[in-house]
Design a protein around this motif. Structure first.
Motif, PDB file in Angstrom:
ATOM      1  N   GLY A   1       0.834  -1.319  -0.224  1.00 31.12           N
ATOM      2  CA  GLY A   1      -0.009   0.037  -0.144  1.00 31.12           C
ATOM      3  C   GLY A   1       0.833   1.234  -0.012  1.00 31.12           C
ATOM      4  O   GLY A   1       0.416   2.381   0.441  1.00 31.12           O
ATOM      5  N   LYS A   2       2.259   1.241  -0.116  1.00 30.84           N
ATOM      6  CA  LYS A   2       2.974   2.189  -0.266  1.00 30.84           C
ATOM      7  C   LYS A   2       3.417   2.634  -1.532  1.00 30.84           C
ATOM      8  O   LYS A   2       3.731   2.063  -2.501  1.00 30.84           O
ATOM      9  N   CYS A   3       3.531   4.252  -1.995  1.00 33.38           N
ATOM     10  CA  CYS A   3       3.875   4.498  -3.299  1.00 33.38           C
ATOM     11  C   CYS A   3       4.630   5.657  -3.269  1.00 33.38           C
ATOM     12  O   CYS A   3       4.518   6.440  -1.963  1.00 33.38           O
ATOM     13  N   VAL A   4       5.285   6.360  -3.911  1.00 33.61           N
ATOM     14  CA  VAL A   4       6.333   7.602  -3.925  1.00 33.61           C
ATOM     15  C   VAL A   4       5.559   8.761  -4.913  1.00 33.61           C
ATOM     16  O   VAL A   4       4.507   8.513  -5.486  1.00 33.61           O
ATOM     17  N   PRO A   5       5.333  10.161  -4.320  1.00 34.77           N
ATOM     18  CA  PRO A   5       5.085  11.156  -5.067  1.00 34.77           C
ATOM     19  C   PRO A   5       5.531  11.390  -6.481  1.00 34.77           C
ATOM     20  O   PRO A   5       6.682  10.935  -6.411  1.00 34.77           O
ATOM     21  N   PRO A   6       4.742  11.741  -7.304  1.00 34.79           N
ATOM     22  CA  PRO A   6       5.036  12.014  -8.609  1.00 34.79           C
ATOM     23  C   PRO A   6       6.165  13.186  -8.775  1.00 34.79           C
ATOM     24  O   PRO A   6       5.990  13.818  -7.841  1.00 34.79           O
ATOM     25  N   PRO A   7       7.140  13.234  -9.595  1.00 36.80           N
ATOM     26  CA  PRO A   7       7.904  14.538  -9.735  1.00 36.80           C
ATOM     27  C   PRO A   7       7.158  15.783  -9.924  1.00 36.80           C
ATOM     28  O   PRO A   7       5.984  15.651 -10.642  1.00 36.80           O
ATOM     29  N   PRO A   8       7.524  16.713  -9.522  1.00 37.05           N
ATOM     30  CA  PRO A   8       6.872  18.071  -9.732  1.00 37.05           C
ATOM     31  C   PRO A   8       6.867  18.380 -11.191  1.00 37.05           C
ATOM     32  O   PRO A   8       7.680  18.164 -11.836  1.00 37.05           O
ATOM     33  N   PRO A   9       5.813  18.833 -11.477  1.00 33.82           N
ATOM     34  CA  PRO A   9       5.692  19.265 -13.116  1.00 33.82           C
ATOM     35  C   PRO A   9       6.749  20.379 -13.285  1.00 33.82           C
ATOM     36  O   PRO A   9       6.917  21.235 -12.469  1.00 33.82           O
ATOM     37  N   PRO A  10       7.090  20.415 -14.457  1.00 33.72           N
ATOM     38  CA  PRO A  10       8.117  21.559 -15.118  1.00 33.72           C
ATOM     39  C   PRO A  10       7.385  22.788 -15.292  1.00 33.72           C
ATOM     40  O   PRO A  10       6.334  22.915 -15.318  1.00 33.72           O
ATOM     41  N   PRO A  11       8.196  23.946 -14.939  1.00 34.21           N
ATOM     42  CA  PRO A  11       7.562  25.363 -15.141  1.00 34.21           C
ATOM     43  C   PRO A  11       7.013  25.457 -16.428  1.00 34.21           C
ATOM     44  O   PRO A  11       7.418  24.486 -17.421  1.00 34.21           O
ATOM     45  N   PRO A  12       6.015  26.301 -16.627  1.00 34.16           N
ATOM     46  CA  PRO A  12       5.368  26.397 -18.158  1.00 34.16           C
ATOM     47  C   PRO A  12       6.334  27.030 -18.838  1.00 34.16           C
ATOM     48  O   PRO A  12       7.298  27.783 -18.551  1.00 34.16           O
ATOM     49  N   ALA A  13       6.307  26.677 -20.114  1.00 32.88           N
ATOM     50  CA  ALA A  13       7.117  27.000 -21.225  1.00 32.88           C
ATOM     51  C   ALA A  13       7.162  28.512 -21.716  1.00 32.88           C
ATOM     52  O   ALA A  13       5.939  29.039 -21.423  1.00 32.88           O
ATOM     53  N   ALA A  14       8.197  29.081 -21.892  1.00 35.89           N
ATOM     54  CA  ALA A  14       7.994  30.635 -22.176  1.00 35.89           C
ATOM     55  C   ALA A  14       7.381  30.796 -23.392  1.00 35.89           C
ATOM     56  O   ALA A  14       7.303  30.173 -24.096  1.00 35.89           O
ATOM     57  N   GLU A  15       6.419  31.950 -23.478  1.00 37.62           N
ATOM     58  CA  GLU A  15       5.671  32.221 -24.693  1.00 37.62           C
ATOM     59  C   GLU A  15       6.738  32.717 -25.838  1.00 37.62           C
ATOM     60  O   GLU A  15       7.577  33.366 -25.452  1.00 37.62           O
ATOM     61  N   GLU A  16       6.435  32.341 -26.917  1.00 40.10           N
ATOM     62  CA  GLU A  16       7.312  32.679 -28.118  1.00 40.10           C
ATOM     63  C   GLU A  16       6.946  34.123 -28.555  1.00 40.10           C
ATOM     64  O   GLU A  16       5.947  34.365 -28.529  1.00 40.10           O
ATOM     65  N   GLY A  17       8.016  34.748 -29.036  1.00 37.55           N
ATOM     66  CA  GLY A  17       7.709  36.046 -29.608  1.00 37.55           C
ATOM     67  C   GLY A  17       7.776  36.738 -28.415  1.00 37.55           C
ATOM     68  O   GLY A  17       7.482  38.267 -28.805  1.00 37.55           O
TER      69      GLY A  17
END
Length: 508
Positions: free
Chosen positions: A492-508
């Motif tokens: 019944g044990k599991c590990v937390p998922p990795p944190p999501p990466p920061p949002p990609a920068a807007e192009e332009g």
């Protein structure tokens, strides 16, 4: 397609604990029992249609159904391996996690990687919004199973462009099991479809002198659209196939000019010109970004970059498990070459001997030669540049082209022994239907192979802390997005998922 999806759904009803070996064996047996029952039912239907309606129609239906049943078994087995978790293979890690993150980026209107083929991430986003709102992980799991199940029918239909039913089933679907990786089925199906599509284009080009302007333009539009969709779905195989495919088409144009004269050459140039124009019009923006990023360094050294570069028969990737501790590849009996490799060598030789003018043989042979060239070029500079540049991925193309040539060798030998013409020489896909007993024997033999190959392939993906089983293990040992551990997580044990990466920068 209905057989593929229906059988996958049937296998999803199997209830076992896939993290115990007993549960895995029970699940594999459940898959085989269902496969046996469905195959017997299909065989009875095929026999009835053959006797009362039409033998050719029955054969086509039987081959298409068996193609769906074969990869339905593959997809159903992966569903069993993921019983109790909402994650796809590899959970939130690696390419799986990246695709899930891209869904969020696309939904937020932010750009994703400019060099990754855009069609699949956008298709996954649409699937998420339609069937699994707010749950890209669950969408990737279900969408991946659907694509895996439909791989067999797609391969069969692609090969039906150039070969009769039994040979399309034998070459197209047999090659699925050593080539298609369950974690990324959308990648490898492009390779399996690309070779017969190029061969069909070559066949059409060969008879270009018989085409009027309007049919040549319409065919060019169709081929350009089809190749563009494949390229936007996954472009990697176009890169490794490019040298061989270009050589094949140049040789075909030269022969067309010699045999058909200037008029045939003009028609052939028109066909290829329209094909290329449509392809570039649809893929131009992405193609430009991909070429601009072609010099992106790839310094990821892993297990397959340390083995003999001439070996391509089993690609282990970066998950070799215990193979890393033994001599790999295993030494063969004849000069280090094993029986399977000798069979491939013999098949290639027979195909080149009996069918050097067949479009399928030319495309597969030259693509294989070009892939070898690129493989050895990058590998020979690996020490100097400290870069891999993805060259081990040519293993899949080399193996696939070898299997294709072996299949064509069998086809040509059969035609030679029976005194029939090799219909594929002119791009035909029709021939006299085999006798009922002969076609029945071949279908039973192929079903036997599909059941064994499907079980062996699925068994490699069963949850295990190492090798290919690591992908399903990660899915069962990582906290799900709802904050709950998967049902069969160890203790019944599991590990937390990795944190999501920061949002990609807007192009332009």
């Amino acid at each position: 397609m209905l057989i593929a999806l229906g059988f996958t759904w049937l296998c999803m009803r199997i209830e076992v604990n896939p993290l115990t070996r007993t549960g895995q064996v029970s699940g594999l047996a459940g898959l085989q029992f269902r496969f046996l029952l469905v195959f017997v039912a299909l065989a009875l239907v095929w026999w009835g249609i053959s006797k009362r309606l039409s033998r050719p129609l029955a054969l086509r239906l039987a081959c298409c159904s068996l193609a769906g049943l074969a990869t339905g078994l593959y997809a159903g087995g992966i569903a069993v391996a993921l019983t109790g978790t909402s994650w796809p293979l590899n959970g939130p890690y690696g390419d799986s996690g990246q695709l899930q993150n891209w869904v969020g980026e696309i939904q937020a209107g932010r750009p994703i990687s400019g060099v990754y083929p855009p069609l699949f991430p956008h298709a996954l986003t649409y699937w998420t919004e339609l069937f699994n709102p707010g749950q890209p992980h669950a969408a990737l799991k279900t969408f991946g199973l659907v694509l895996l199940a439909l791989t067999g029918p797609a391969a069969y239909l692609a090969w039906r462009l150039v070969l009769p039913p039994l040979w399309s089933l034998g070459i197209g679907v047999v090659s699925v099991f050593p080539i298609v990786h369950a974690a990324k089925p959308y990648v490898d199906i492009v390779l399996i479809v690309l070779i017969p599509v190029l061969a069909k284009l070559m066949s059409t080009l060969r008879r270009a002198g018989e085409l009027k302007t309007r049919p040549a333009v319409l065919l060019g539009l169709s081929y350009g659209l089809g190749l563009a969709l494949l390229f936007l779905w996954y472009s990697g195989w176009f890169v490794w196939s490019a040298p061989g495919a270009l050589a094949a088409f140049v040789l075909m144009l030269i022969n067309l000019g010699k045999e058909g004269g200037p008029a045939a050459l003009r028609r052939g140039a028109l066909l290829l010109g329209v094909t290329g124009a449509v392809f570039l019009a649809l893929t131009g923006p992405y193609l430009g970004r991909m070429l601009a990023g072609a010099d992106t360094p790839d310094g990821y050294f892993y297990f397959d970059t340390d083995i003999d570069p001439a070996y391509f028969l089993m690609w282990q990737g970066d998950q070799p498990n215990n193979l890393a501790k033994v001599s790999w590849p295993l030494p063969g009996e004849l000069g280090g070459v094993g029986v399977f490799a000798l069979l491939l060598v013999a098949g290639v030789a027979v195909a080149l001997w009996l069918g050097p003018r067949l479009p399928v043989v030319q495309v597969a042979g030259l693509c294989m030669l070009g892939a070898f060239g690129l493989r050895y070029w990058f590998a020979s500079h690996m020490e100097r540049d400290k870069l891999v540049q993805l060259y081990p991925r040519t293993s899949a193309e080399l193996l696939y082209c070898s299997i294709v040539l072996c299949g064509m060798a069998g086809y040509l030998l059969t035609q030679k022994m029976t005194g029939r013409p090799a219909y594929a020489i002119i791009g035909g896909r029709k021939g006299p239907a085999p006798a009922l007993r002969a076609s029945g024997a071949v279908l039973c033999a192929l079903a036997f192979f599909f059941s064994m190959a499907g079980s062996a392939t699925v068994d490699r993906f069963m949850p295990f802390n190492g090798s290919w089983g690591q992908l399903a293990w990660n899915s069962h040992t990582t906290v799900q997005p709802n904050g709950v551990c998967p049902r069969f997580a160890p203790e019944g044990k599991c590990v937390p998922p990795p944190p999501p990466p920061p949002p990609a920068a807007e192009e332009g």
